[in-house]
Design a protein around this motif. Structure first.
Motif, PDB file in Angstrom:
ATOM      1  N   VAL A  57       0.845  -1.199   0.000  1.00  0.00           N
ATOM      2  CA  VAL A  57       0.000   0.000   0.000  1.00  0.00           C
ATOM      3  C   VAL A  57       0.880   1.249   0.000  1.00  0.00           C
ATOM      4  O   VAL A  57       0.673   2.187  -0.783  1.00  0.00           O
ATOM      5  CB  VAL A  57      -0.951   0.008   1.210  1.00  0.00           C
ATOM      6  N   GLY A  58       1.883   1.264   0.873  1.00  0.00           N
ATOM      7  CA  GLY A  58       2.773   2.414   0.962  1.00  0.00           C
ATOM      8  C   GLY A  58       3.521   2.655  -0.337  1.00  0.00           C
ATOM      9  O   GLY A  58       3.678   3.813  -0.774  1.00  0.00           O
ATOM     10  N   GLU A  59       3.977   1.589  -0.957  1.00  0.00           N
ATOM     11  CA  GLU A  59       4.692   1.727  -2.231  1.00  0.00           C
ATOM     12  C   GLU A  59       3.774   2.260  -3.324  1.00  0.00           C
ATOM     13  O   GLU A  59       4.195   3.071  -4.163  1.00  0.00           O
ATOM     14  CB  GLU A  59       5.284   0.372  -2.634  1.00  0.00           C
ATOM     15  N   ALA A  60       2.511   1.823  -3.333  1.00  0.00           N
ATOM     16  CA  ALA A  60       1.561   2.309  -4.333  1.00  0.00           C
ATOM     17  C   ALA A  60       1.282   3.800  -4.135  1.00  0.00           C
ATOM     18  O   ALA A  60       1.205   4.570  -5.105  1.00  0.00           O
ATOM     19  CB  ALA A  60       0.266   1.511  -4.261  1.00  0.00           C
ATOM     20  N   ILE A  61       1.125   4.210  -2.881  1.00  0.00           N
ATOM     21  CA  ILE A  61       0.893   5.629  -2.582  1.00  0.00           C
ATOM     22  C   ILE A  61       2.082   6.467  -3.047  1.00  0.00           C
ATOM     23  O   ILE A  61       1.924   7.500  -3.710  1.00  0.00           O
ATOM     24  CB  ILE A  61       0.641   5.834  -1.080  1.00  0.00           C
ATOM     25  N   SER A  62       3.281   6.008  -2.728  1.00  0.00           N
ATOM     26  CA  SER A  62       4.490   6.739  -3.100  1.00  0.00           C
ATOM     27  C   SER A  62       4.672   6.779  -4.614  1.00  0.00           C
ATOM     28  O   SER A  62       5.011   7.824  -5.186  1.00  0.00           O
ATOM     29  CB  SER A  62       5.709   6.083  -2.443  1.00  0.00           C
ATOM     30  N   ALA A  63       4.423   5.642  -5.284  1.00  0.00           N
ATOM     31  CA  ALA A  63       4.584   5.578  -6.736  1.00  0.00           C
ATOM     32  C   ALA A  63       3.622   6.519  -7.457  1.00  0.00           C
ATOM     33  O   ALA A  63       3.921   7.003  -8.556  1.00  0.00           O
ATOM     34  CB  ALA A  63       4.388   4.142  -7.213  1.00  0.00           C
ATOM     35  N   ALA A  64       2.468   6.765  -6.840  1.00  0.00           N
ATOM     36  CA  ALA A  64       1.482   7.674  -7.441  1.00  0.00           C
ATOM     37  C   ALA A  64       1.808   9.134  -7.140  1.00  0.00           C
ATOM     38  O   ALA A  64       1.102  10.037  -7.601  1.00  0.00           O
ATOM     39  CB  ALA A  64       0.080   7.331  -6.940  1.00  0.00           C
ATOM     40  N   GLY A  65       2.862   9.366  -6.352  1.00  0.00           N
ATOM     41  CA  GLY A  65       3.306  10.728  -6.082  1.00  0.00           C
ATOM     42  C   GLY A  65       2.714  11.363  -4.837  1.00  0.00           C
ATOM     43  O   GLY A  65       2.722  12.587  -4.702  1.00  0.00           O
ATOM     44  N   PHE A  66       2.217  10.528  -3.912  1.00  0.00           N
ATOM     45  CA  PHE A  66       1.537  11.049  -2.727  1.00  0.00           C
ATOM     46  C   PHE A  66       2.244  10.634  -1.441  1.00  0.00           C
ATOM     47  O   PHE A  66       3.041   9.694  -1.413  1.00  0.00           O
ATOM     48  CB  PHE A  66       0.093  10.540  -2.669  1.00  0.00           C
ATOM     49  N   LEU A  67       1.877  11.316  -0.346  1.00  0.00           N
ATOM     50  CA  LEU A  67       2.200  10.904   1.007  1.00  0.00           C
ATOM     51  C   LEU A  67       0.932  10.341   1.647  1.00  0.00           C
ATOM     52  O   LEU A  67      -0.163  10.458   1.088  1.00  0.00           O
ATOM     53  CB  LEU A  67       2.712  12.097   1.824  1.00  0.00           C
ATOM     54  N   MET A  68       1.073   9.728   2.833  1.00  0.00           N
ATOM     55  CA  MET A  68      -0.085   9.247   3.589  1.00  0.00           C
ATOM     56  C   MET A  68      -0.080   9.971   4.929  1.00  0.00           C
ATOM     57  O   MET A  68       0.521   9.507   5.892  1.00  0.00           O
ATOM     58  CB  MET A  68      -0.019   7.726   3.788  1.00  0.00           C
ATOM     59  N   PRO A  69      -0.734  11.135   5.021  1.00  0.00           N
ATOM     60  CA  PRO A  69      -0.635  11.959   6.228  1.00  0.00           C
ATOM     61  C   PRO A  69      -1.667  11.675   7.300  1.00  0.00           C
ATOM     62  O   PRO A  69      -1.491  12.073   8.452  1.00  0.00           O
ATOM     63  CB  PRO A  69      -0.853  13.364   5.673  1.00  0.00           C
ATOM     64  N   MET A  70      -2.787  11.012   6.916  1.00  0.00           N
ATOM     65  CA  MET A  70      -3.898  10.865   7.842  1.00  0.00           C
ATOM     66  C   MET A  70      -4.550   9.501   7.659  1.00  0.00           C
ATOM     67  O   MET A  70      -4.722   9.036   6.531  1.00  0.00           O
ATOM     68  CB  MET A  70      -4.945  11.973   7.594  1.00  0.00           C
ATOM     69  N   LEU A  71      -4.919   8.888   8.775  1.00  0.00           N
ATOM     70  CA  LEU A  71      -5.643   7.617   8.738  1.00  0.00           C
ATOM     71  C   LEU A  71      -6.928   7.771   9.543  1.00  0.00           C
ATOM     72  O   LEU A  71      -6.897   8.151  10.719  1.00  0.00           O
ATOM     73  CB  LEU A  71      -4.789   6.486   9.322  1.00  0.00           C
ATOM     74  N   CYS A  72      -8.038   7.489   8.904  1.00  0.00           N
ATOM     75  CA  CYS A  72      -9.356   7.674   9.499  1.00  0.00           C
ATOM     76  C   CYS A  72      -9.778   6.389  10.214  1.00  0.00           C
ATOM     77  O   CYS A  72      -9.963   5.354   9.573  1.00  0.00           O
ATOM     78  CB  CYS A  72     -10.360   7.998   8.385  1.00  0.00           C
ATOM     79  N   CYS A  73      -9.929   6.447  11.520  1.00  0.00           N
ATOM     80  CA  CYS A  73     -10.363   5.298  12.318  1.00  0.00           C
ATOM     81  C   CYS A  73     -11.622   5.673  13.091  1.00  0.00           C
ATOM     82  O   CYS A  73     -11.861   6.849  13.367  1.00  0.00           O
ATOM     83  CB  CYS A  73      -9.279   4.877  13.291  1.00  0.00           C
ATOM     84  N   SER A  74     -12.393   4.669  13.475  1.00  0.00           N
ATOM     85  CA  SER A  74     -13.674   4.920  14.140  1.00  0.00           C
ATOM     86  C   SER A  74     -13.830   4.062  15.382  1.00  0.00           C
ATOM     87  O   SER A  74     -14.706   3.184  15.445  1.00  0.00           O
ATOM     88  CB  SER A  74     -14.833   4.668  13.168  1.00  0.00           C
ATOM     89  N   PRO A  75     -13.022   4.295  16.412  1.00  0.00           N
ATOM     90  CA  PRO A  75     -13.160   3.498  17.636  1.00  0.00           C
ATOM     91  C   PRO A  75     -14.475   3.794  18.352  1.00  0.00           C
ATOM     92  O   PRO A  75     -14.921   4.932  18.392  1.00  0.00           O
ATOM     93  CB  PRO A  75     -11.967   3.950  18.484  1.00  0.00           C
ATOM     94  N   ASP A  76     -15.065   2.750  18.909  1.00  0.00           N
ATOM     95  CA  ASP A  76     -16.342   2.878  19.609  1.00  0.00           C
ATOM     96  C   ASP A  76     -16.079   2.788  21.107  1.00  0.00           C
ATOM     97  O   ASP A  76     -16.294   1.758  21.737  1.00  0.00           O
ATOM     98  CB  ASP A  76     -17.289   1.768  19.143  1.00  0.00           C
ATOM     99  N   PHE A  77     -15.612   3.899  21.673  1.00  0.00           N
ATOM    100  CA  PHE A  77     -15.191   3.916  23.066  1.00  0.00           C
ATOM    101  C   PHE A  77     -16.347   4.085  24.050  1.00  0.00           C
ATOM    102  O   PHE A  77     -16.118   4.120  25.260  1.00  0.00           O
ATOM    103  CB  PHE A  77     -14.173   5.038  23.297  1.00  0.00           C
ATOM    104  N   THR A  78     -17.564   4.212  23.559  1.00  0.00           N
ATOM    105  CA  THR A  78     -18.721   4.367  24.446  1.00  0.00           C
ATOM    106  C   THR A  78     -19.552   3.095  24.557  1.00  0.00           C
ATOM    107  O   THR A  78     -20.618   3.109  25.180  1.00  0.00           O
ATOM    108  CB  THR A  78     -19.634   5.497  23.940  1.00  0.00           C
ATOM    109  N   ASN A  79     -19.085   2.029  23.956  1.00  0.00           N
ATOM    110  CA  ASN A  79     -19.842   0.778  24.003  1.00  0.00           C
ATOM    111  C   ASN A  79     -20.036   0.342  25.454  1.00  0.00           C
ATOM    112  O   ASN A  79     -19.073   0.287  26.228  1.00  0.00           O
ATOM    113  CB  ASN A  79     -19.095  -0.304  23.219  1.00  0.00           C
ATOM    114  N   PRO A  80     -21.269   0.043  25.873  1.00  0.00           N
ATOM    115  CA  PRO A  80     -21.513  -0.362  27.265  1.00  0.00           C
ATOM    116  C   PRO A  80     -20.795  -1.646  27.656  1.00  0.00           C
ATOM    117  O   PRO A  80     -20.604  -1.914  28.844  1.00  0.00           O
ATOM    118  CB  PRO A  80     -23.035  -0.551  27.317  1.00  0.00           C
TER     119      PRO A  80
END
Length: 299
Positions: A57-80
């Motif tokens: 994945v990292g190599e594909a991002i770099s080969a396309a000329g981009f960086l990977m600055p942000m990763l979107c995660c969705s933790p559910d920290f309020t689960n009872p």
């Protein structure tokens, strides 16, 4: 240093992370023509967390000329369920490591509060979320990854909206976590609109803690007002009468937003959440953001 711009394929979220009719590699290739500096990732994009796969994945991002600055995660920290919260912590820790693997030190890994479960009261929810974030912070420090708490509406794969969707709850939660070096705010003005809040008022409260930003825009369907869309809890939700479109042509005052950020010497990333009506609109949004950055931030 001026803020840099990344792109996030909100339009293809279901295809990549849900039905798997597209791969993250497909998206990276599609993004090649876009005038962006980076590509934001989503934890659901990955079919493996093994190092060899992440290297691809990292190599594909770099080969396309981009960086990977942000990763979107969705933790559910309020689960009872305490075990479910433990699993959410473990998943967030894993995603912090993925963020470092793909983006290195200084990359942002999003955190959320969790879902607004009907039986979880505000005081209890804030306590749980703060405890969970405090437990993952040492891993963030170790890897040099910054946690960004987003004023979110609802992860696409959740049943309930965000626990800290409303500004007053978000600010109370933010105040409960004093860490500033490896924890801050991922600001999204459109989500403030969906919450029924004023995006500029929220930004003025959190500008000194913003570490990353999502930039999209919302439009009202013809003949519709915000008051007509407002629900009993004061939020708007994802009404079909509140639509995505080209950034800078909707309800958000980006001149005011960028002025406030520039006044606080913001140097983080701005990620475009767009493309709901095609990549052409995403390209227009990116061009708008380039102009706004040039206007408000010194080289």
């Amino acid at each position: 240093m001026r803020p840099r711009i990344s792109a996030f394929p909100k339009c293809y979220l279901e295809q990549i992370a849900g039905e798997r009719s597209m791969s993250v590699f497909d998206w990276i290739e599609m993004a090649r023509p876009l005038d962006a500096d980076g590509l934001e990732m989503y934890d659901g994009f990955f079919t493996s967390l093994e190092a060899d796969y992440l290297d691809q994945v990292g190599e594909a991002i770099s080969a396309a000329g981009f960086l990977m600055p942000m990763l979107c995660c969705s933790p559910d920290f309020t689960n009872p369920d305490a075990d479910a919260r433990k699993r959410a912590i473990e998943r967030e820790v894993a995603m912090i490591r993925v963020t470092h693997h793909l983006g290195g030190r200084g990359a942002v890994c999003r955190v959320l509060s969790g879902q607004r479960y009907p039986d979880v009261h505000r005081e209890q929810g804030i306590a749980w979320v703060a405890q969970c974030i405090e437990q993952v912070l040492p891993v963030a420090r170790e890897h040099g990854v910054i946690l960004g708490l987003e004023n979110h509406y609802k992860d696409g794969f959740w049943k309930h909206p965000e626990f800290a969707q409303k500004q007053e709850v978000f600010l109370e939660l933010l105040a409960a976590i004093p860490e500033r070096e490896f924890f801050g705010v991922q600001y999204d003005p459109s989500n403030a609109i969906v919450a029924g809040d004023d995006p500029l008022d929220l930004l003025r409260h959190v500008a000194d803690r913003v570490v990353s930003m999502h930039a999209s825009d919302r439009y009202l369907a013809e003949g519709t007002t915000l008051e007509e869309l407002r629900q009993s809890d004061g939020t708007l939700g994802y009404s079909p009468d509140l639509r995505h479109g080209v950034t800078g042509q909707g309800l958000n005052d980006y001149d005011a937003i960028f002025s406030i950020l520039a006044g606080h010497n913001y140097q983080g990333w701005i990620s475009i959440e767009d493309g709901m009506n095609g990549l052409d609109e995403m390209a227009q949004s990116l061009a708008f953001l380039r102009r706004m950055v040039a206007k408000h931030f010194a080289p």
